[in-house]
Design a protein around this motif. Structure first.
Motif, PDB file in Angstrom:
ATOM      1  N   ALA A 128       6.278 -12.424   8.324  1.00 17.61           N
ATOM      2  CA  ALA A 128       7.640 -12.816   7.953  1.00 17.61           C
ATOM      3  C   ALA A 128       7.662 -13.411   6.545  1.00 17.61           C
ATOM      4  N   ILE A 129       6.733 -14.314   6.255  1.00 22.00           N
ATOM      5  CA  ILE A 129       6.675 -14.948   4.933  1.00 22.00           C
ATOM      6  C   ILE A 129       6.419 -13.901   3.852  1.00 22.00           C
ATOM      7  N   PHE A 130       5.462 -13.024   4.103  1.00 24.53           N
ATOM      8  CA  PHE A 130       5.117 -11.999   3.112  1.00 24.53           C
ATOM      9  C   PHE A 130       6.271 -11.011   2.927  1.00 24.53           C
ATOM     10  N   SER A 131       6.949 -10.653   4.023  1.00 24.84           N
ATOM     11  CA  SER A 131       8.052  -9.693   3.935  1.00 24.84           C
ATOM     12  C   SER A 131       9.210 -10.257   3.123  1.00 24.84           C
ATOM     13  N   TYR A 132       9.507 -11.554   3.299  1.00 25.45           N
ATOM     14  CA  TYR A 132      10.557 -12.182   2.491  1.00 25.45           C
ATOM     15  C   TYR A 132      10.292 -11.967   0.997  1.00 25.45           C
ATOM     16  N   ALA A 133       9.049 -12.174   0.591  1.00 31.65           N
ATOM     17  CA  ALA A 133       8.694 -12.016  -0.825  1.00 31.65           C
ATOM     18  C   ALA A 133       8.668 -10.541  -1.225  1.00 31.65           C
ATOM     19  N   LEU A 134       8.178  -9.669  -0.327  1.00 34.20           N
ATOM     20  CA  LEU A 134       8.067  -8.248  -0.655  1.00 34.20           C
ATOM     21  C   LEU A 134       9.439  -7.596  -0.800  1.00 34.20           C
ATOM     22  N   TYR A 135      10.404  -8.021   0.009  1.00 33.45           N
ATOM     23  CA  TYR A 135      11.768  -7.494  -0.147  1.00 33.45           C
ATOM     24  C   TYR A 135      12.309  -7.809  -1.551  1.00 33.45           C
ATOM     25  N   ILE A 136      12.036  -9.022  -2.023  1.00 36.72           N
ATOM     26  CA  ILE A 136      12.507  -9.403  -3.362  1.00 36.72           C
ATOM     27  C   ILE A 136      11.842  -8.533  -4.422  1.00 36.72           C
ATOM     28  N   LYS A 137      10.550  -8.295  -4.253  1.00 35.21           N
ATOM     29  CA  LYS A 137       9.836  -7.429  -5.200  1.00 35.21           C
ATOM     30  C   LYS A 137      10.460  -6.040  -5.215  1.00 35.21           C
ATOM     31  N   LYS A 138      10.795  -5.509  -4.042  1.00 40.21           N
ATOM     32  CA  LYS A 138      11.373  -4.165  -3.963  1.00 40.21           C
ATOM     33  C   LYS A 138      12.796  -4.128  -4.518  1.00 40.21           C
ATOM     34  N   LEU A 139      13.488  -5.263  -4.516  1.00 42.21           N
ATOM     35  CA  LEU A 139      14.814  -5.303  -5.129  1.00 42.21           C
ATOM     36  C   LEU A 139      14.710  -5.094  -6.642  1.00 42.21           C
ATOM     37  N   PHE A 140      13.773  -5.801  -7.260  1.00 46.62           N
ATOM     38  CA  PHE A 140      13.649  -5.741  -8.720  1.00 46.62           C
ATOM     39  C   PHE A 140      12.747  -4.598  -9.183  1.00 46.62           C
ATOM     40  N   TRP A 141      11.880  -4.104  -8.314  1.00 49.21           N
ATOM     41  CA  TRP A 141      10.987  -3.004  -8.663  1.00 49.21           C
ATOM     42  C   TRP A 141      10.893  -2.067  -7.456  1.00 49.21           C
ATOM     43  N   PRO A 142      11.927  -1.245  -7.246  1.00 47.13           N
ATOM     44  CA  PRO A 142      12.034  -0.443  -6.010  1.00 47.13           C
ATOM     45  C   PRO A 142      11.136   0.787  -5.999  1.00 47.13           C
ATOM     46  N   THR A 143       9.831   0.555  -5.936  1.00 44.36           N
ATOM     47  CA  THR A 143       8.870   1.648  -5.837  1.00 44.36           C
ATOM     48  C   THR A 143       8.172   1.578  -4.491  1.00 44.36           C
ATOM     49  N   ASP A 144       7.478   2.647  -4.146  1.00 43.29           N
ATOM     50  CA  ASP A 144       6.730   2.725  -2.881  1.00 43.29           C
ATOM     51  C   ASP A 144       7.624   2.443  -1.673  1.00 43.29           C
ATOM     52  N   LEU A 145       8.863   2.936  -1.739  1.00 43.98           N
ATOM     53  CA  LEU A 145       9.752   2.831  -0.589  1.00 43.98           C
ATOM     54  C   LEU A 145       9.344   3.892   0.419  1.00 43.98           C
ATOM     55  N   THR A 146       9.339   3.545   1.683  1.00 45.93           N
ATOM     56  CA  THR A 146       8.938   4.509   2.700  1.00 45.93           C
ATOM     57  C   THR A 146       9.748   4.306   3.973  1.00 45.93           C
ATOM     58  N   VAL A 147       9.702   5.307   4.819  1.00 46.99           N
ATOM     59  CA  VAL A 147      10.530   5.300   6.029  1.00 46.99           C
ATOM     60  C   VAL A 147       9.973   4.354   7.085  1.00 46.99           C
ATOM     61  N   PHE A 148       8.661   4.069   7.026  1.00 46.34           N
ATOM     62  CA  PHE A 148       8.047   3.219   8.052  1.00 46.34           C
ATOM     63  C   PHE A 148       6.909   2.415   7.449  1.00 46.34           C
ATOM     64  N   TYR A 149       6.954   1.084   7.671  1.00 45.94           N
ATOM     65  CA  TYR A 149       5.900   0.180   7.227  1.00 45.94           C
ATOM     66  C   TYR A 149       5.161  -0.336   8.461  1.00 45.94           C
ATOM     67  N   PRO A 150       3.947   0.138   8.726  1.00 42.97           N
ATOM     68  CA  PRO A 150       3.222  -0.330   9.925  1.00 42.97           C
ATOM     69  C   PRO A 150       2.781  -1.774   9.787  1.00 42.97           C
TER      70      PRO A 150
END
Length: 349
Positions: A128-150
């Protein structure tokens, strides 16, 4: 997602109309739109809390003094104590409780909950903690988007770094809450609206999902919009520079969107890209196997299932699908072994 977000925004529009002139005739549309949103997707359970945030700013209905742009509200709105604002939303909170219960019951009935043995609470908190930060990273740098994150084990240093970022951002938002109220509202909007899908209650095998961030990102967009406006107003030619910058960003994002749409051309292109981004994506390998099996290519399907099981030996669905392909090939003994393995892991398959 689109339908529920439409009703989320419509509920907020109706609520602003109600806040300017309270009365049950104006409250009823708020209730109806919220109910329709919940019927679309239960993620709207956090909406009453978001309404409390906009009570603080920009509606300025609380007793907490903040600096606001008076042009937004030519006529000042009637202020209330926090308790009064909460009582005002009791019908909305009742719907939140009811639909939360229904969502949990549906997940339980469908055996969608991940057991504490498979995903300990410590792993869920770290994710949960890591995902909060990773979502922010993907907002400003939307790369490596995928349909499923295991789900994967998050290294301690990554969890610690993400936690430090969240704590620092929260401290800054609270520190400047009076002078820049959009910081605290936007930030807590982001943190709060992600709670139902952040993974503390784990449903399914995903660690996160891009679609979960659509509504939470509204809070971050609020911060970006108001902060940009304030910075531009203080810099020479600030608005002109910002205009050119945002045009460039929109062009880049448009091109990126065109490329991303191509990935969604069919099942194969979508999940081959998922494997490219996350090589340990056992779910993607399993789906690629099912795609080949559907075309009658059972030998190739078995190779995909084996790759999936190499990554996750306890993935019951891959065992079950492998059994189906072996059965279609007439290899009944091996198929039976796969089915027994699947049942041993998950007796509902």
């Amino acid at each position: 997602n689109v339908l529920s977000t439409f009703f989320w925004l419509l509920t907020m529009i109706c609520y602003v109309r109600y806040a300017r002139s309270p009365g049950w005739k104006r409250y009823l549309p708020v209730l109806i739109c919220f109910l329709l949103g919940l019927m679309s997707k239960a993620m709207l359970v956090t909406l009453p809390f978001a309404l409390l945030l906009i009570d603080h700013w920009p509606l300025n209905r609380t007793n907490i003094r903040v600096h606001i742009d008076q042009s937004l509200h030519p006529a000042p709105l009637k202020k209330k104590k926090l308790s009064g604002l909460i009582v005002e939303k009791v019908p909305l909170f009742v719907l939140t409780i009811v639909f939360t219960g229904l969502a949990l019951y549906a997940a339980q009935s469908g055996n969608a909950f991940v057991s504490p043995e498979s995903a300990p609470i410590s792993d869920r908190v770290a994710n949960a903690i890591f995902s909060y930060a990773l979502y922010i990273k993907k907002l400003f740098w939307p790369t490596d988007l995928t349909v499923f994150y295991p789900r994967t084990l998050i290294p301690l240093w990554q969890t610690s770094l993400a936690a430090a970022l969240l704590i620092a951002a929260t401290a800054i938002a609270c520190m400047y809450a009076k002078d820049y109220p959009y910081l605290v509202v936007g930030w807590f909007w982001y943190l709060g609206t992600l709670v139902p899908v952040i993974g503390l209650v784990q449903v399914g095998d995903q660690s996160m999902a891009d679609r979960y961030a659509y509504v939470p990102f509204i809070g971050l967009f609020v911060i970006i919009a108001w902060l940009s406006q304030q910075l531009c107003s203080k810099l020479p030619y600030g608005k002109i520079c910002a205009g050119f910058l945002f045009i460039i960003i929109i062009v880049i994002l448009t091109m990126s969107t065109y490329v991303q749409i191509g990935i969604w051309r069919n099942t194969r292109t979508l999940f081959e890209d998922a494997v490219r981004i996350i090589p340990e994506n056992y779910t993607a390998y399993n789906i690629l196997g099912s795609e080949e099996a559907g075309k009658g290519n059972h030998e190739k399907a078995l190779r995909y299932y084996q790759m999936s099981l190499t990554i996750n030996p306890k993935f019951a669905r891959a065992f079950s699908n492998a059994g189906n392909s072996l059965l279609a090939m007439g290899r009944h003994g091996e198929a039976n072994d796969c089915y027994e393995q699947a049942i041993a892991i998950n007796d509902r398959l």
